[in-house]
Design an enzyme around this catalytic site. Structure first.
Site: not given
Length: 462
Positions: A333, A350, A376, A396
């Protein structure tokens, strides 16, 4: 593989124009020729050793619906069927266009565990249509009449098998009245006998012919037709029917010079109409393909959506269970995303979502599953053999996202942080994906509560 190497045709497969895939009885692939790799959009490493449950397979049927795994050609053969000329679509995120293939499949060396299943694919993309030609012909303004090609001699032949609405409107005969009759019932004493003989001779020779002919309606009303008759062939190249495409030219029949010019114009118009139909056909097919892509891909980020992800992740669960691997399912998130929207506007928000989608597409392998989960939030699922490698991969990923820079058209540059929660489990096909997602969501909440911009693992793997 020894049985396969003894097949007489195996040496021909490498240069064949058809795709050839050979499965063992448990559906694992042991051979695929170059054309099969091209048609299925897979590399040699991505296909050899994989079975029908592996995640890179993605077929749809000719109604643009996701094909059930049990209906894959190899699984149908294992179930005892023989597949002939089944049309399948191949879809993935690497190309916008859907490839349409005609599949045939059969068992070699018997229906048992010592046998093989051979599946062949032929590219039929150019000929696959998403509409009915019958519907076009039925509602065309030109008159269309189809007759059988046998028994051409008077008084009974040739027999009419089809007329469209334009024929009924002009002649007054209904479909039910005219079927089984001959077009000769439309002729009368003033119908040109020379023109009739020219048409008859062309039909006898099975050649196309064009003529202008005087006919009569059911009530005896005369009318002139510009008639173009063409032979129709079956798959074996045999003429089985004739199709007459007719236009009412009564109004201009007595203006021969003008009519000659109109015939030339009509030919050009027919060519234009043919091109227009071809263009509209392409547009319709492209529209259907885009609709199919929208069903599986998020329109903003251009990465898989939740529906696609659930399907791919379920396959990964089965794969991990069969091969005794572990599965990591993660939720991420964007931290403080509402502040980005409030400060810079939704357009830049966006752009942030699109940039994150591009980052995930570059980061994950083709065999991994990932998507925009909603808003999101993004999700991913990866196969691993040990917990440590999974932890390194997630860290990573966090670093790759932290290194992103998003630039707007207004000159604003910003970076983002994300919180990630990961569920790492020994895969169990009886445990639904929802349970993995709930655990990952709890781990994500933990990352948020500990200060954000971090990864939290929830694992039962030692």
């Amino acid at each position: 593989m020894q049985k396969i190497s003894n097949l007489n045709t195996l040496k021909l497969f490498e240069s064949a124009h058809i795709g050839v895939v050979i499965h063992t009885w448990d559906t694992s692939i042991v051979y695929a020729n170059p054309q099969a790799l091209n048609l299925l959009r897979l590399s040699y490493e991505q296909i050899i050793g994989k079975d029908s449950y592996d995640s890179q397979w993605h077929f749809i049927d000719d109604q643009y619906q996701r094909l059930n795994i049990k209906d894959y050609p190899v699984n149908r053969v294992v179930a005892g069927d023989r597949i002939q000329n089944k049309v399948l679509g191949v879809i993935d995120g690497s190309k916008e266009r859907i490839s349409w293939l005609m599949a045939n499949a059969y068992a070699e060396h018997g229906l048992n565990e010592s046998g093989f299943v051979i599946v062949t694919f032929i590219d039929v993309t150019d000929s696959h249509q998403g509409f009915s030609f019958e519907q076009i012909v039925e509602n065309a303004q030109d008159i269309v009449v189809v007759t059988k090609s046998d028994k051409l001699k008077a008084p009974l032949g040739p027999k009419i098998v089809y007329v469209n609405k334009a024929f009924e409107k002009l002649t007054g005969y209904s479909k039910e009245e005219i079927k089984g009759e001959t077009p000769r019932i439309l002729q009368g004493s003033l119908t040109d006998k020379v023109a009739c003989k020219k048409i008859h001779d062309a039909l006898e020779e099975q050649k196309p012919v064009t003529e202008i002919l005087l006919n009569y309606s059911k009530t005896g009303q005369p009318y002139w037709l510009d008639i173009n008759i063409i032979p129709l062939f079956d798959r074996n190249g045999e003429v089985t029917h004739f199709a007459a495409i007719e236009r009412d030219v009564t109004e201009n029949r007595f203006h021969l010079e003008q009519l000659t010019k109109r015939n030339e114009d009509l030919k050009l118009l027919k060519d234009e109409l043919k091109n227009l139909v071809a263009e509209r056909t392409r547009e319709l097919q492209q529209a259907n393909e885009k609709l199919a892509l929208l069903a599986y891909f998020d329109p903003l980020t251009q990465i898989p959506n939740r529906r696609y992800f659930v399907d791919q992740s379920t396959r990964l669960i089965h794969f991990c269970q069969r091969h005794e691997h572990i599965l990591a399912v993660g939720l991420l998130d964007i931290d403080d995303f509402k502040l980005v929207n409030d400060k810079y506007g939704h357009d830049l928000g966006d752009e942030v979502l699109s940039a994150l989608g591009a980052c995930l597409k570059d980061f994950f392998r083709q065999d991994d599953a990932y998507c925009r989960w909603g808003g999101e939030e993004f999700a991913f699922a990866v196969v691993s053999t040990e917990l440590q490698s999974t932890e390194k991969l997630c860290l990573r990923l966090l670093s790759a996202i932290n290194a992103m820079t998003i630039s707007s058209d207004t000159g604003v540059k910003l970076s983002i942080n994300v919180s990630i929660g990961v569920c790492v489990r020994q895969a169990n096909p009886n445990e639904p994906l929802d349970s993995y997602m709930k655990i990952a969501d709890g781990a994500l909440y933990s990352s948020k509560s500990k200060g954000k911009n971090r990864v939290t693992f929830a694992s039962d793997v030692k």
